[in-house]
Design an enzyme around this catalytic site. Structure first.
Site, mmCIF file in Angstrom:
data_model
loop_
_atom_site.group_PDB
_atom_site.id
_atom_site.type_symbol
_atom_site.label_atom_id
_atom_site.label_comp_id
_atom_site.label_asym_id
_atom_site.label_seq_id
_atom_site.Cartn_x
_atom_site.Cartn_y
_atom_site.Cartn_z
ATOM 1 N N GLU A 2 0.862 -1.186 0.000
ATOM 2 C CA GLU A 2 0.000 0.000 0.000
ATOM 3 C C GLU A 2 0.896 1.233 0.000
ATOM 4 O O GLU A 2 1.746 1.384 0.875
ATOM 5 C CB GLU A 2 -0.907 -0.009 1.232
ATOM 6 C CG GLU A 2 -1.677 1.276 1.470
ATOM 7 C CD GLU A 2 -2.574 1.649 0.301
ATOM 8 O OE1 GLU A 2 -2.414 2.773 -0.218
ATOM 9 O OE2 GLU A 2 -3.429 0.826 -0.077
ATOM 10 N N ASN A 23 -9.927 3.965 -1.200
ATOM 11 C CA ASN A 23 -11.329 4.385 -1.249
ATOM 12 C C ASN A 23 -12.244 3.415 -0.515
ATOM 13 O O ASN A 23 -13.318 3.807 -0.040
ATOM 14 C CB ASN A 23 -11.804 4.495 -2.700
ATOM 15 C CG ASN A 23 -11.316 5.755 -3.377
ATOM 16 O OD1 ASN A 23 -11.089 6.759 -2.740
ATOM 17 N ND2 ASN A 23 -11.155 5.680 -4.691
ATOM 18 N N ARG A 81 -26.846 6.462 -11.625
ATOM 19 C CA ARG A 81 -26.042 7.623 -11.246
ATOM 20 C C ARG A 81 -25.840 8.609 -12.390
ATOM 21 O O ARG A 81 -25.904 9.817 -12.188
ATOM 22 C CB ARG A 81 -24.684 7.154 -10.699
ATOM 23 C CG ARG A 81 -24.796 6.527 -9.335
ATOM 24 C CD ARG A 81 -23.473 5.954 -8.867
ATOM 25 N NE ARG A 81 -23.562 5.561 -7.465
ATOM 26 C CZ ARG A 81 -22.565 4.968 -6.797
ATOM 27 N NH1 ARG A 81 -21.422 4.711 -7.430
ATOM 28 N NH2 ARG A 81 -22.714 4.648 -5.533
#
Length: 513
Positions: free
Chosen positions: A71, A79, A340
């Site tokens: 990471e 997110n 959306r």
């Protein structure tokens, strides 16, 4: 091509002249394994610690592999850890308990409609077939969900679980804890991927990374100006999984796809949602899919930055049980439970050039369906407002009172009749539970779409293998899952299908690597 160095020529022989011509022969695209000395060796290396990376890591480790998750940020989850925690699972047990009829075909049809029929159906079918498997995996890891189903915009039936804490962290944190307790695994933060290491045959065999990397949010993309961290070479004997997410916060790259998306365009994403890993994969020949399709989430608020504390009020209260009105006219202008893209486009037409932000409204019965923090936090922040009467609400937002109250009365009749004759919002009892806008106090919040999800990315097959542009076959040793891939969602993703996508293809990558 006149200035190609000997090192570039070596790389061309490794990964293929066609692939490097596609990427203008980037000198940092990859290195040959013969030219490096590996500092450590793992069976599987995963880039990214969100839903996709954790699902891949746990699944691969269950099969006895030594697994390393990398990471680049100082915080785990990307997110995934800040998302709304809503997870679509077609044909789930709670649907059957509540008498809700669903099917894989219905789920796929809903996704295709929102995606303007450019979705890759083979990938959608995998999600439909495996969503219950990954739902059970999250339960095994300790995730907890509310004992009720949501209906996210664009879905034809309620099929969406919501986490008990109302956040993606309700899945990520239990999965991280589960992963860390497994044998032969490690999750390493502040470690940034820089380059692929390839064999002579073009197989991906390792990575060049920087440990101790410090992300710089002032840069507009993953940039060579940031040289922090110590270089290390990591070998991956069985393969690498790319689970690095989307690029909504990569201002340079997103603006090349859509010139309107400049630095002033707000996004719900965390600062590290950049295109670096995606571009490196393109440079070794991975196939791009639908990269210019970028989605706006229609439930955000202009009175706060990013995803903020107000978004879940719209997702789970005002859009489902209430209405959105144009403050200039006092009238509705859309189906509040459309997909959306449909909603975001309608909202932008209302907002126009004079920032006429629509008002999202519901009553006291509607907000009972919210988790306490989804109501209390936006109220405390002052972005969600409470009113004793509809007249007070209208006065606060300069809405024409007569037209507004007529709109509310008309909508309430639609709910009673279970039919919206104006915009086609689904109003049957399984969706809105007979909730009208009638019981004070009333709640309202200004709305605006914000950049939320990048539809496009890497082409994968149903086994989560990354496909080469040049050979049309899998790039050996390279897998991908989640938002870094493309094709699943087509032009626009349905709400709550991201978690299903990421977890499903993460699991599939972990199975096939």
């Amino acid at each position: 091509m006149a200035n190609i160095s000997r090192r570039d020529m070596l790389k061309m022989s490794v990964v293929g002249a066609g692939a490097l011509a596609l990427s203008s022969v980037n000198a940092n695209a990859a290195e040959n394994e013969k030219a490096v000395k590996f500092d450590e060796e793992w069976d599987v290396v995963i880039i990214g610690s969100g839903f996709a990376g954790l699902s891949a890591g746990i699944t691969a480790a269950k099969r006895g592999n030594k697994v390393l998750i990398l990471e680049k940020m100082g915080r785990i989850g990307g997110n995934s850890v800040i998302n709304g925690g809503i997870f679509a699972v077609p044909n789930n047990d709670l649907q059957k308990k509540e008498g809700i009829e669903d099917s894989n075909e219905r789920f796929i049809a809903d996704c295709m409609k929102a995606g303007l029929n450019i979705n890759h159906v083979d990938l959608l079918t995998q999600i439909a077939n495996r969503a219950n498997d990954v739902y059970k995996l999250t339960l095994e890891c300790g995730a907890q969900y509310r004992d009720r189903l949501e209906i996210a915009g664009g879905h034809s039936v309620p099929r969406t679980f919501s986490t008990a804490n109302g956040s993606g962290s309700g899945i990520v944190h239990p999965m991280v804890d589960y992963f860390k307790k497994m044998d032969g695994v490690e999750l390493r933060t502040r470690t940034k991927f820089d380059e692929f290491i390839l064999s002579d045959s073009g197989r991906v065999v390792g990575l060049k990374v920087r440990e101790g990397y410090k992300f710089d949010s002032k840069l507009l993309s993953d940039d060579d100006e940031n040289t922090t961290g110590e270089v290390k070479y990591i070998k991956a004997k069985k393969g690498i999984v790319l689970a690095a997410g989307g690029f909504c916060r990569d201002v340079f790259f997103r603006q090349q796809q859509d010139p309107r998306l400049g630095p002033d365009t707000d996004s719900t994403n965390h600062p590290g949602a950049t295109a670096g890993v995606l571009l490196k994969a393109f440079q070794i020949g991975a196939t791009p899919v639908q990269v210019s399709w970028i989605q706006f989430g229609p439930w955000a608020c202009p009175d706060e930055k990013g995803f903020g504390v107000g978004s879940m009020y719209n997702v789970n209260a005002s859009f489902r049980y209430g209405i959105s009105v144009n403050p200039k006219t006092g009238k509705r202008y859309m189906n509040e439970l459309a997909d959306r893209k449909t909603r975001a486009d309608a909202m932008f037409r209302v907002i126009g050039t004079d920032k006429n932000y629509p008002i999202n409204i519901c009553d006291s019965e509607a907000v009972k369906n919210l988790l306490p923090n989804h109501l209390e936090k936006p109220l405390e922040a002052g972005i969600l407002k409470k009113f004793d009467t509809l007249d007070d609400l209208a006065k606060n937002y300069n809405i024409p009172v007569k037209e507004f109250k007529e709109t509310v009365a008309k909508y309430n009749e639609y709910v009673k009749n279970e039919k919206d004759v104006e915009f086609g919002k689904p109003l049957d009892k399984t969706v809105v539970n007979d909730i009208t806008i009638s019981k004070p106090p009333f709640y309202a919040e200004r709305g605006v779409p914000k950049l939320h999800h990048t539809m496009g990315g890497l082409l994968i097959d149903t086994k989560a293998r990354v496909i080469s542009t040049m050979t049309k076959k899998p790039i050996e040793g390279l897998f991908a899952a989640g938002e870094i891939t493309g094709g699943v969602h087509g032009a626009s993703r349905l709400g709550s299908v991201a978690i299903a996508d990421c977890l499903t293809f993460g699991m599939i990558a972990g199975e096939n690597i």
